[in-house]
Design a protein around this motif. Structure first.
Motif, PDB file in Angstrom:
ATOM      1  N   ASN A  38       0.843  -1.186   0.000  1.00 41.94           N
ATOM      2  CA  ASN A  38       0.000   0.000   0.000  1.00 41.94           C
ATOM      3  C   ASN A  38       0.889   1.251   0.000  1.00 41.94           C
ATOM      4  OD1 ASN A  38      -1.947   1.903   0.241  1.00 41.94           O
ATOM      5  ND2 ASN A  38      -2.728   1.229   2.222  1.00 41.94           N
ATOM      6  N   LEU A  39       1.377   1.622  -1.160  1.00 46.54           N
ATOM      7  CA  LEU A  39       2.265   2.776  -1.252  1.00 46.54           C
ATOM      8  C   LEU A  39       1.560   4.075  -0.889  1.00 46.54           C
ATOM      9  CD1 LEU A  39       4.274   1.988  -4.492  1.00 46.54           C
ATOM     10  CD2 LEU A  39       5.057   1.814  -2.138  1.00 46.54           C
ATOM     11  N   ALA A  40       0.333   4.243  -1.289  1.00 44.54           N
ATOM     12  CA  ALA A  40      -0.387   5.498  -1.054  1.00 44.54           C
ATOM     13  C   ALA A  40      -0.744   5.673   0.416  1.00 44.54           C
ATOM     14  CB  ALA A  40      -1.646   5.554  -1.906  1.00 44.54           C
ATOM     15  N   GLY A  41      -1.017   4.613   1.121  1.00 51.55           N
ATOM     16  CA  GLY A  41      -1.476   4.731   2.503  1.00 51.55           C
ATOM     17  C   GLY A  41      -0.380   4.597   3.537  1.00 51.55           C
ATOM     18  N   ALA A  42       0.858   4.345   3.136  1.00 49.71           N
ATOM     19  CA  ALA A  42       1.929   4.168   4.101  1.00 49.71           C
ATOM     20  C   ALA A  42       2.301   5.518   4.707  1.00 49.71           C
ATOM     21  CB  ALA A  42       3.149   3.546   3.428  1.00 49.71           C
ATOM     22  N   ALA A  43       2.354   5.586   6.020  1.00 49.14           N
ATOM     23  CA  ALA A  43       2.689   6.829   6.710  1.00 49.14           C
ATOM     24  C   ALA A  43       4.039   6.681   7.398  1.00 49.14           C
ATOM     25  CB  ALA A  43       1.619   7.162   7.740  1.00 49.14           C
ATOM     26  N   ALA A  44       4.840   7.712   7.281  1.00 55.61           N
ATOM     27  CA  ALA A  44       6.138   7.716   7.948  1.00 55.61           C
ATOM     28  C   ALA A  44       5.939   8.031   9.421  1.00 55.61           C
ATOM     29  CB  ALA A  44       7.037   8.759   7.307  1.00 55.61           C
ATOM     30  N   SER A  45       6.885   7.643  10.215  1.00 56.21           N
ATOM     31  CA  SER A  45       6.834   7.976  11.637  1.00 56.21           C
ATOM     32  C   SER A  45       6.906   9.492  11.778  1.00 56.21           C
ATOM     33  CB  SER A  45       8.023   7.366  12.375  1.00 56.21           C
ATOM     34  OG  SER A  45       8.019   5.972  12.265  1.00 56.21           O
ATOM     35  N   PRO A  46       6.190  10.067  12.726  1.00 54.56           N
ATOM     36  CA  PRO A  46       6.277  11.520  12.937  1.00 54.56           C
ATOM     37  C   PRO A  46       7.631  11.878  13.550  1.00 54.56           C
ATOM     38  CG  PRO A  46       4.901  10.522  14.615  1.00 54.56           C
ATOM     39  CD  PRO A  46       5.256   9.431  13.642  1.00 54.56           C
ATOM     40  N   LEU A  47       8.066  13.097  13.307  1.00 60.31           N
ATOM     41  CA  LEU A  47       9.314  13.584  13.870  1.00 60.31           C
ATOM     42  C   LEU A  47       9.216  13.590  15.388  1.00 60.31           C
ATOM     43  CD1 LEU A  47      12.092  15.054  13.332  1.00 60.31           C
ATOM     44  CD2 LEU A  47      10.801  17.148  13.725  1.00 60.31           C
ATOM     45  N   ASN A  48      10.213  13.054  16.049  1.00 62.65           N
ATOM     46  CA  ASN A  48      10.262  13.078  17.505  1.00 62.65           C
ATOM     47  C   ASN A  48      11.186  14.236  17.906  1.00 62.65           C
ATOM     48  OD1 ASN A  48      10.893  12.729  20.219  1.00 62.65           O
ATOM     49  ND2 ASN A  48      10.807  10.506  20.099  1.00 62.65           N
TER      50      ASN A  48
END
Length: 169
Positions: A22-32
């Motif tokens: 699912n390339l479109a729905g993949a979310a990166a981790s938010p900046l910590n």
């Protein structure tokens, strides 16, 4: 249709299997912000040092302290018309010119006309224990901003303590 897979089919199947589903729905981790600390330019704190002549230079400490043990990293903003007097440090300093042109020289004799321009992107390594001086000559139109990194304490020492540490040029 052929019942056996061709070599091309096997390679294509392997390649497709390696792709994310699912390339479109993949979310990166938010900046910590505890792990990646960002200071935008308008959030930098510029301080006038009491030993600098008014209007000559400001420092923005980024991390550490050059007078304490350990790594330090600062920005210094030199304004045109001011230079440091010849001085030394106990430890090496590593400098990168971020904006403007920084004028540098080595030696115990103060001669601003002999300074060498270090334009944006220049790297200047100040070797521990060697006399040098620097600043921005009066004819420049803009300040120079220099990023300086090293190990403290630097133990700033003037070559001739009877003369002022900063000079109008």
């Amino acid at each position: 249709m052929e019942p056996y897979a061709t070599r091309r089919d096997l390679l294509l199947t392997s390649l497709l299997a390696a792709l994310p589903l699912n390339l479109a729905g993949a979310a990166a981790s938010p900046l910590n912000p505890a792990q990646t600390i960002i200071k935008l330019p308008d959030a930098l704190q510029w301080e006038t040092q009491p030993t600098f002549p008014p209007g000559s230079a400001d420092i923005s400490p980024l991390t550490g302290d050059s007078t304490a043990p350990g790594l330090y990293y600062v920005l210094i903003r030199w304004r045109p018309g001011y230079m440091s007097a010849p001085h030394t440090y106990r430890t090496d300093r590593f400098c990168v010119v971020v904006s403007g042109t920084w004028w540098v020289n080595s030696g115990a004799d103060f001669d601003p006309a002999s300074c060498v321009p270090a334009p944006v992107g220049s790297f200047v390594h100040r070797v521990a224990g060697t006399p040098h001086y620097d600043g921005v000559i009066r004819s420049q139109n803009e300040p120079a901003v220099i990023a300086i990194c090293g190990i403290g304490p630097v133990n700033f020492a003037l070559v001739d303590p009877s003369k002022p540490p900063w000079r109008a040029v």
